[in-house]
Design an enzyme around this catalytic site. Structure first.
Site, PDB file in Angstrom:
ATOM      1  N   ARG A  32      18.853  34.685  80.706  1.00 26.90           N
ATOM      2  CA  ARG A  32      19.518  35.986  80.867  1.00 26.90           C
ATOM      3  C   ARG A  32      19.646  36.649  79.498  1.00 26.90           C
ATOM      4  NH1 ARG A  32      25.193  35.348  83.567  1.00 26.90           N
ATOM      5  NH2 ARG A  32      24.010  34.918  85.462  1.00 26.90           N
ATOM      6  N   ARG A  67      30.851  38.150  77.902  1.00 29.48           N
ATOM      7  CA  ARG A  67      29.484  38.337  78.433  1.00 29.48           C
ATOM      8  C   ARG A  67      28.958  39.743  78.124  1.00 29.48           C
ATOM      9  NH1 ARG A  67      28.411  34.800  82.670  1.00 29.48           N
ATOM     10  NH2 ARG A  67      29.417  32.809  82.292  1.00 29.48           N
ATOM     11  N   CYS A 122      27.496  33.122  98.215  1.00 29.89           N
ATOM     12  CA  CYS A 122      28.678  32.251  98.139  1.00 29.89           C
ATOM     13  C   CYS A 122      29.844  33.094  97.646  1.00 29.89           C
ATOM     14  CB  CYS A 122      28.402  31.055  97.215  1.00 29.89           C
ATOM     15  SG  CYS A 122      28.685  31.383  95.466  1.00 29.89           S
ATOM     16  N   CYS A 146      28.876  37.466  92.840  1.00 32.56           N
ATOM     17  CA  CYS A 146      28.023  38.039  91.796  1.00 32.56           C
ATOM     18  C   CYS A 146      27.557  39.462  92.116  1.00 32.56           C
ATOM     19  CB  CYS A 146      26.834  37.132  91.547  1.00 32.56           C
ATOM     20  SG  CYS A 146      27.335  35.502  90.973  1.00 32.56           S
TER      21      CYS A 146
HETATM   22 FE1  SRM Z   1      27.360  35.332  88.705  1.00 31.36          FE
HETATM   23  C1  SRM Z   1      27.631  31.981  88.582  1.00 31.36           C
HETATM   24  C2  SRM Z   1      24.044  35.124  89.064  1.00 31.36           C
HETATM   25  C3  SRM Z   1      27.105  38.645  88.090  1.00 31.36           C
HETATM   26  C4  SRM Z   1      30.699  35.679  89.339  1.00 31.36           C
HETATM   27  N1  SRM Z   1      26.065  33.798  88.746  1.00 31.36           N
HETATM   28  C5  SRM Z   1      26.371  32.484  88.643  1.00 31.36           C
HETATM   29  C6  SRM Z   1      25.114  31.636  88.529  1.00 31.36           C
HETATM   30  C7  SRM Z   1      24.791  31.452  87.093  1.00 31.36           C
HETATM   31  C8  SRM Z   1      25.140  30.311  89.303  1.00 31.36           C
HETATM   32  C9  SRM Z   1      25.576  29.070  88.600  1.00 31.36           C
HETATM   33  O1  SRM Z   1      26.659  29.039  87.976  1.00 31.36           O
HETATM   34  O2  SRM Z   1      24.856  28.083  88.726  1.00 31.36           O
HETATM   35  C10 SRM Z   1      24.094  32.580  89.215  1.00 31.36           C
HETATM   36  C11 SRM Z   1      22.649  32.414  88.822  1.00 31.36           C
HETATM   37  C12 SRM Z   1      21.754  32.703  89.986  1.00 31.36           C
HETATM   38  C13 SRM Z   1      20.342  32.815  89.653  1.00 31.36           C
HETATM   39  O3  SRM Z   1      19.542  32.041  90.211  1.00 31.36           O
HETATM   40  O4  SRM Z   1      19.964  33.676  88.886  1.00 31.36           O
HETATM   41  C14 SRM Z   1      24.744  33.931  88.969  1.00 31.36           C
HETATM   42  N2  SRM Z   1      25.842  36.611  88.473  1.00 31.36           N
HETATM   43  C15 SRM Z   1      24.548  36.348  88.759  1.00 31.36           C
HETATM   44  C16 SRM Z   1      23.718  37.613  88.741  1.00 31.36           C
HETATM   45  C17 SRM Z   1      22.291  37.402  88.252  1.00 31.36           C
HETATM   46  C18 SRM Z   1      23.729  38.199  90.157  1.00 31.36           C
HETATM   47  C19 SRM Z   1      22.738  39.307  90.442  1.00 31.36           C
HETATM   48  O5  SRM Z   1      22.077  39.140  91.459  1.00 31.36           O
HETATM   49  O6  SRM Z   1      22.649  40.272  89.705  1.00 31.36           O
HETATM   50  C20 SRM Z   1      24.601  38.496  87.855  1.00 31.36           C
HETATM   51  C21 SRM Z   1      24.276  38.354  86.396  1.00 31.36           C
HETATM   52  C22 SRM Z   1      25.194  39.167  85.563  1.00 31.36           C
HETATM   53  C23 SRM Z   1      24.843  39.269  84.124  1.00 31.36           C
HETATM   54  O7  SRM Z   1      23.831  39.896  83.822  1.00 31.36           O
HETATM   55  O8  SRM Z   1      25.596  38.766  83.292  1.00 31.36           O
HETATM   56  C24 SRM Z   1      25.964  37.899  88.134  1.00 31.36           C
HETATM   57  N3  SRM Z   1      28.680  36.878  88.619  1.00 31.36           N
HETATM   58  C25 SRM Z   1      28.351  38.192  88.463  1.00 31.36           C
HETATM   59  C26 SRM Z   1      29.471  39.018  88.800  1.00 31.36           C
HETATM   60  C27 SRM Z   1      29.494  40.542  88.811  1.00 31.36           C
HETATM   61  C28 SRM Z   1      29.943  41.122  87.512  1.00 31.36           C
HETATM   62  O9  SRM Z   1      30.121  40.399  86.522  1.00 31.36           O
HETATM   63  O10 SRM Z   1      30.122  42.321  87.478  1.00 31.36           O
HETATM   64  C29 SRM Z   1      30.489  38.165  89.178  1.00 31.36           C
HETATM   65  C30 SRM Z   1      31.891  38.603  89.717  1.00 31.36           C
HETATM   66  C31 SRM Z   1      32.773  39.151  88.674  1.00 31.36           C
HETATM   67  C32 SRM Z   1      33.574  38.064  88.048  1.00 31.36           C
HETATM   68  O11 SRM Z   1      33.047  37.364  87.186  1.00 31.36           O
HETATM   69  O12 SRM Z   1      34.715  37.882  88.454  1.00 31.36           O
HETATM   70  C33 SRM Z   1      29.995  36.830  89.051  1.00 31.36           C
HETATM   71  N4  SRM Z   1      28.915  34.051  88.868  1.00 31.36           N
HETATM   72  C34 SRM Z   1      30.199  34.396  89.193  1.00 31.36           C
HETATM   73  C35 SRM Z   1      30.978  33.191  89.367  1.00 31.36           C
HETATM   74  C36 SRM Z   1      32.471  33.115  89.761  1.00 31.36           C
HETATM   75  C37 SRM Z   1      33.357  33.167  88.601  1.00 31.36           C
HETATM   76  C38 SRM Z   1      34.804  33.007  88.994  1.00 31.36           C
HETATM   77  O13 SRM Z   1      35.636  33.657  88.412  1.00 31.36           O
HETATM   78  O14 SRM Z   1      35.118  32.239  89.886  1.00 31.36           O
HETATM   79  C39 SRM Z   1      30.097  32.106  89.140  1.00 31.36           C
HETATM   80  C40 SRM Z   1      30.426  30.608  89.211  1.00 31.36           C
HETATM   81  C41 SRM Z   1      31.100  30.111  88.007  1.00 31.36           C
HETATM   82  O15 SRM Z   1      31.293  30.793  87.006  1.00 31.36           O
HETATM   83  O16 SRM Z   1      31.486  28.942  88.063  1.00 31.36           O
HETATM   84  C42 SRM Z   1      28.806  32.695  88.847  1.00 31.36           C
HETATM   85 FE1  SF4 Z   2      27.021  32.654  94.604  1.00 28.25          FE
HETATM   86 FE2  SF4 Z   2      26.431  34.128  92.472  1.00 28.25          FE
HETATM   87 FE3  SF4 Z   2      24.749  32.270  93.353  1.00 28.25          FE
HETATM   88 FE4  SF4 Z   2      25.136  34.527  94.703  1.00 28.25          FE
HETATM   89  S1  SF4 Z   2      24.176  34.316  92.663  1.00 28.25           S
HETATM   90  S2  SF4 Z   2      25.010  32.532  95.573  1.00 28.25           S
HETATM   91  S3  SF4 Z   2      27.317  34.840  94.422  1.00 28.25           S
HETATM   92  S4  SF4 Z   2      26.772  31.974  92.450  1.00 28.25           S
END
Ligand code: SRM
Ligand code: SF4
Length: 570
Positions: free
Chosen positions: A81, A150, A480, A484
């Protein structure tokens, strides 16, 4: 300013705290792991540290069972990323990402909900060279994941150019200032000489344990709330008067993630604590981060985000602590108004005769599909484009700053490759977002990016039958409950529960200022469509002038309003 005594929660530090502590400022044994020739993976401890360098070890879940049967290790690959503050990339940078995706990735790019690029499918052996190529193009992957600040988001719309340029500059300053100071990234990936143990490495802001959890910052420019400012740990709302940026309202404690069936976890909206001037924004962000560093929960990661720290300590107490640390007080917040949290598509003319074209990218996936050569089309545009690309928080891209004399050529390429602003689709599809989910996300319980377009094909029929084709209704799906794609701020939201099963949520506000609430649990496609066959016609008939879907379902009593994250589950 008061003198309350604040406390961090007690408890045994989580395993990740131990890994950070032992890591020598994020080095661990990554150097050795990456060179180890037998496995395509790395150890769990190193994978934890890898996140701080902008990457996760994943495996292709479509192949998981088959490989297990054949007694092979999972099909390990890395996701990378990029850190791209404000989502702005030059055409040269676009071409680098495109080329790397073809050569070292899975041939596609994902435009993320935080305005940056992700590459999937990078093999361990190609990681170093890929990161070096990204770095050579003046981007990096530092702190794109991990327990640090981030990618900083900011409204990308260059229409009101001067204000947006200014706000973009602040997002870059925030991103730079809040970077970790360790040279681990430069040593590991860029072959910089070892500096471990020097004073420079002391991480004056983060400390050796970094933050208890990830931290997110975004800047919105009203009337657009495209970056979903209420979902950020720290949100800024630009206050503009007579074309001048006066400063920012400050919001703290937003976040989307939760766990199914665990009421101790919930999405929450950021709340306003005051107003600061532009030159105060960096210092303020730094002090907020140190409060989370000192008082966040380091034993229970599921309760470690800043939103829980704010809710536990209380908004006033956090504000007081902030002002103590700053040595100055915030001004009263100023009024503003948001219209929407989605993107506006097609051509718009900005200042200085420059044009901007927002392209619809379904699910944020840039790829060459059978009948739609999106990736090739964007590559051909990047080859001639003299402006820049802006990745939006809704997973789309703006071909921005096109001079009048170039517009015809860009238009020809748009036509040649059939690239679309989505206007021939329903407004519902244009207002959709889906997270990555399967096959790469290890946490996915159900499909999202690959399934939402199929579901929308079917919902579109209901929409069309009821004259709602041009009605913008935000619809978001995640595989889930991590959220995200900011599911809890979609007027219709789906959260994956199990393969083919989703919890359905309704009632979020169109401008992103109210969370949704669960309408039905664990339902499949048939039930989803049956419910929408009931609710959408009612909306078409009973809505008031200009009433958005999310507001209607609350007014009609179909769902009760979530007034705070703490009553999201009630
Ligand atoms: Fe996310 C974890 C993808 C935006 C909340 N997110 C993940 C992981 C890395 C899975 C993992 O931990 O193994 C995902 C990777 C999937 C993949 O195969 O690429 C993933 N998150 C994404 C992206 C790529 C989704 C998308 O389709 O665009 C976004 C990348 C953002 C970036 O460029 O930095 C993405 N994630 C978000 C957002 C939205 C935002 O930030 O505006 C959220 C919700 C906002 C927030 O953080 O409260 C978000 N991602 C999470 C969480 C839950 C965090 C929590 O507070 O509980 C996880 C899991 C974790 O951190 O343990 C997570
Ligand atoms: Fe869950 Fe984020 Fe993975 Fe989507 S990309 S399945 S919201 S951790």
């Amino acid at each position: 300013m008061g003198n309350r005594i604040l406390k961090a929660p007690e408890g045994t530090p989580s395993d990740v705290e131990r890994i950070k502590d032992d890591s020598n400022y994020l080095r661990g044994t990554l150097a050795e792991s990456m060179l180890e020739p037998i496995s395509a993976g790395i150890s769990d401890d190193d994978n934890r540290l890898m996140k701080f360098h902008g990457s996760y070890l994943q495996d292709d879940r479509d192949l998981r069972n088959e490989r297990q049967k054949q007694k092979l290790e999972p099909a390990y690959q890395f996701m990378l990323r990029v850190r791209l503050p404000g989502g702005v990339a030059t055409p040269a940078q676009w071409l680098v990402m495109d080329d790397l995706a073809q050569r070292n990735g899975n041939g596609t790019l994902k435009l993320t909900t935080r305005m940056t690029f992700q590459m999937h499918g990078v093999l361990k052996w190609n990681m170093k060279k890929t990161i070096q190529d990204i770095h050579a193009s003046l981007m990096d992957t530092i702190a794109a994941c991990g327990d640090v600040n981030r990618n900083v988001m900011c409204n990308p719309n260059p229409e009101q150019s001067e204000i947006h340029t200014e706000v973009y500059e602040w997002s870059k300053k925030l991103s730079e200032h809040l970077l970790p100071r360790t040279r681990a990234y430069h040593e590991l990936w860029l072959d910089e000489e070892k500096v471990a143990g020097t004073a420079e490495e002391a991480e004056p802001m983060y400390g050796p344990l970094y933050l208890p959890r990830k931290f997110k910052i975004g800047i919105a420019v009203p009337p657009s709330n495209d970056i979903d400012v209420y979902s950020q740990d720290l949100g800024f709302v630009a206050i503009v008067e007579e074309e001048k940026l006066l400063g920012f309202n400050v919001l703290i404690g937003g976040g989307m993630g939760m766990s199914h069936g665990d009421k101790e976890t919930y999405p929450q909206l950021g709340k306003t604590i005051g107003f600061c001037t532009p030159d105060q924004i960096v210092e303020l962000a730094e002090k907020i981060i140190t409060i989370q560093r000192d008082y966040g929960n380091r034993s229970e990661r599921k309760n470690a985000r800043f939103k829980y720290t704010v809710d536990r300590l209380g908004l006033e107490a956090v504000k007081e602590e902030l002002e103590n640390r700053l040595g100055w007080t915030l001004q009263d917040a100023k009024p503003y108004h948001f219209d929407h949290n989605g993107d506006r598509y097609g051509w718009v003319k900005g200042v200085k005769g420059k044009w901007h074209y927002t392209l619809f990218v379904e699910g944020g996936r840039v790829a060459d599909f059978e009948n739609y050569k999106l990736m090739t089309g964007l590559r051909e545009i990047a080859k001639v484009h003299s402006g820049d690309f802006r990745l939006t928080a809704n997973q789309n891209v703006i071909i921005a700053n096109v001079p009048q004399k170039m517009k015809k050529q860009i238009d020809q390429l748009i036509a040649e490759y059939g690239l679309t602003d989505g206007k021939h689709y329903s407004a519902l599809r244009r207002s959709s977002m889906a997270c990555v989910a399967l096959p790469t996300c290890g946490l996915a319980m159900a499909e999202a990016e690959r399934y939402l377009p199929v579901l929308i094909d079917k919902i579109e029929r209901i929409v069309d039958e009821n004259g709602l084709r041009n009605e913008e209704i935000t619809i978001r799906m995640t595989g889930c409950p991590n959220g995200c794609a900011r599911h809890a701020l979609g007027e219709i939201g789906f959260i994956g529960k199990a393969p083919g099963k989703y919890n359905m949520y309704l009632g979020a506000a169109f401008d992103g200022s109210r969370l949704s609430k669960m309408y039905k649990e664990n339902i499949g496609e048939e039930e989803i469509l049956n419910d929408l066959r009931d609710i959408l016609p009612r909306y078409a008939k009973e809505r008031e002038d200009g009433e958005h879907f999310g507001d209607y379902v609350v007014r009609a009593g179909i769902i009760s309003a979530t007034t705070d994250g703490t009553n999201f589950h009630n």
